[in-house]
Design a protein around this motif. Structure first.
Motif, mmCIF file in Angstrom:
data_model
loop_
_atom_site.group_PDB
_atom_site.id
_atom_site.type_symbol
_atom_site.label_atom_id
_atom_site.label_comp_id
_atom_site.label_asym_id
_atom_site.label_seq_id
_atom_site.Cartn_x
_atom_site.Cartn_y
_atom_site.Cartn_z
ATOM 1 N N GLU A 37 5.929 -8.717 -13.902
ATOM 2 C CA GLU A 37 5.680 -7.656 -14.884
ATOM 3 C C GLU A 37 6.457 -6.392 -14.531
ATOM 4 N N ILE A 38 6.423 -5.999 -13.264
ATOM 5 C CA ILE A 38 7.138 -4.790 -12.837
ATOM 6 C C ILE A 38 8.645 -4.977 -12.966
ATOM 7 N N TYR A 39 9.156 -6.112 -12.472
ATOM 8 C CA TYR A 39 10.599 -6.353 -12.564
ATOM 9 C C TYR A 39 11.068 -6.327 -14.015
ATOM 10 N N THR A 40 10.256 -6.863 -14.919
ATOM 11 C CA THR A 40 10.604 -6.853 -16.342
ATOM 12 C C THR A 40 10.647 -5.421 -16.862
ATOM 13 N N GLU A 41 9.640 -4.631 -16.512
ATOM 14 C CA GLU A 41 9.570 -3.238 -16.974
ATOM 15 C C GLU A 41 10.728 -2.388 -16.456
ATOM 16 N N ILE A 42 11.181 -2.650 -15.226
ATOM 17 C CA ILE A 42 12.266 -1.838 -14.657
ATOM 18 C C ILE A 42 13.642 -2.482 -14.870
ATOM 19 N N GLY A 78 15.075 -9.738 -9.635
ATOM 20 C CA GLY A 78 13.676 -9.787 -9.236
ATOM 21 C C GLY A 78 12.857 -10.631 -10.196
ATOM 22 N N ARG A 79 13.127 -10.483 -11.485
ATOM 23 C CA ARG A 79 12.418 -11.272 -12.501
ATOM 24 C C ARG A 79 12.669 -12.757 -12.286
ATOM 25 N N GLU A 80 13.914 -13.099 -12.024
ATOM 26 C CA GLU A 80 14.290 -14.481 -11.760
ATOM 27 C C GLU A 80 13.548 -15.026 -10.534
ATOM 28 N N ASP A 81 13.512 -14.241 -9.455
ATOM 29 C CA ASP A 81 12.839 -14.671 -8.225
ATOM 30 C C ASP A 81 11.346 -14.896 -8.448
ATOM 31 N N ALA A 82 10.711 -14.006 -9.202
ATOM 32 C CA ALA A 82 9.279 -14.154 -9.489
ATOM 33 C C ALA A 82 9.028 -15.390 -10.349
ATOM 34 N N LEU A 83 9.874 -15.603 -11.342
ATOM 35 C CA LEU A 83 9.719 -16.785 -12.195
ATOM 36 C C LEU A 83 9.920 -18.074 -11.397
ATOM 37 N N LEU A 84 10.908 -18.078 -10.518
ATOM 38 C CA LEU A 84 11.136 -19.272 -9.683
ATOM 39 C C LEU A 84 9.934 -19.542 -8.776
ATOM 40 N N GLY A 85 9.341 -18.487 -8.242
ATOM 41 C CA GLY A 85 8.146 -18.658 -7.422
ATOM 42 C C GLY A 85 7.009 -19.252 -8.233
ATOM 43 N N LYS A 115 0.835 -1.206 0.000
ATOM 44 C CA LYS A 115 0.000 0.000 0.000
ATOM 45 C C LYS A 115 0.873 1.261 0.000
ATOM 46 N N ILE A 116 1.884 1.274 0.861
ATOM 47 C CA ILE A 116 2.765 2.444 0.975
ATOM 48 C C ILE A 116 3.551 2.661 -0.317
ATOM 49 N N TYR A 117 4.178 1.592 -0.834
ATOM 50 C CA TYR A 117 4.966 1.736 -2.064
ATOM 51 C C TYR A 117 4.102 2.158 -3.246
ATOM 52 N N THR A 118 2.845 1.712 -3.261
ATOM 53 C CA THR A 118 1.934 2.125 -4.326
ATOM 54 C C THR A 118 1.626 3.614 -4.202
ATOM 55 N N GLU A 119 1.371 4.060 -2.974
ATOM 56 C CA GLU A 119 1.052 5.475 -2.742
ATOM 57 C C GLU A 119 2.200 6.399 -3.123
ATOM 58 N N ILE A 120 3.423 5.981 -2.847
ATOM 59 C CA ILE A 120 4.569 6.840 -3.153
ATOM 60 C C ILE A 120 5.143 6.555 -4.552
ATOM 61 N N GLU A 121 4.467 5.675 -5.286
ATOM 62 C CA GLU A 121 4.836 5.338 -6.652
ATOM 63 C C GLU A 121 6.263 4.802 -6.790
ATOM 64 N N ASN A 122 6.633 3.934 -5.846
ATOM 65 C CA ASN A 122 7.938 3.278 -5.870
ATOM 66 C C ASN A 122 7.736 1.888 -6.471
ATOM 67 N N ARG A 123 8.048 1.736 -7.746
ATOM 68 C CA ARG A 123 7.774 0.484 -8.449
ATOM 69 C C ARG A 123 8.615 -0.679 -7.934
ATOM 70 N N LYS A 124 9.875 -0.445 -7.651
ATOM 71 C CA LYS A 124 10.744 -1.511 -7.132
ATOM 72 C C LYS A 124 10.232 -1.988 -5.778
ATOM 73 N N GLY A 125 9.897 -1.058 -4.897
ATOM 74 C CA GLY A 125 9.355 -1.428 -3.595
ATOM 75 C C GLY A 125 8.044 -2.178 -3.728
ATOM 76 N N ARG A 126 7.210 -1.737 -4.670
ATOM 77 C CA ARG A 126 5.930 -2.416 -4.917
ATOM 78 C C ARG A 126 6.173 -3.851 -5.380
#
Length: 107
Positions: free
Chosen positions: A50-55, A60-67, A10-21
């Motif tokens: 999707e976010i990790y790919t865009e940034i 992060g992309r690897e971690d999401a894919l492994l999950g 919620k906080i990272y979304t509000e402050i528009e921090n994509r990496k934190g989100r």
């Protein structure tokens, strides 16, 4: 743990921090997966991917894919598992099959 990740999200979304989100989504997905709530884990893994790919965050992309690999293995979703393993190959990561996969291959 899930509530902490949800609050962080919620906080990272509000402050528009994509990496934190993306990091908060990944953490939330890990919690759902650990609790064997695979359907709930899929969406945050996919959104973080999707976010990790865009940034251009390859780790992060690897971690999401492994999950996602672990979720699809647990669900027995062979098509989605195969697609995700191919995506991992695209980022240069090779996944060693689990012992269950070895048993399936010899049957």
């Amino acid at each position: 743990a899930a509530s902490s990740y949800s609050e962080s999200l919620k906080i990272y979304t509000e402050i528009e921090n994509r990496k934190g989100r993306a990091d908060a989504l990944l953490g939330l997905a890990h919690v759902h997966r650990a609790r064997e709530r695979y359907t709930k884990a899929t969406s945050p893994y996919s959104e973080s991917l999707e976010i990790y790919t865009e940034i251009a965050d390859s780790k992060g992309r690897e971690d999401a894919l492994l999950g996602l690999v672990e979720v699809y293995r647990a669900q027995g979703s062979k098509r989605k598992l195969a697609e995700t393993l191919l995506a991992l190959g695209d980022v240069g990561l090779q996944v060693v099959p689990s012992s269950d996969d070895d048993a399936d291959a010899s049957a």
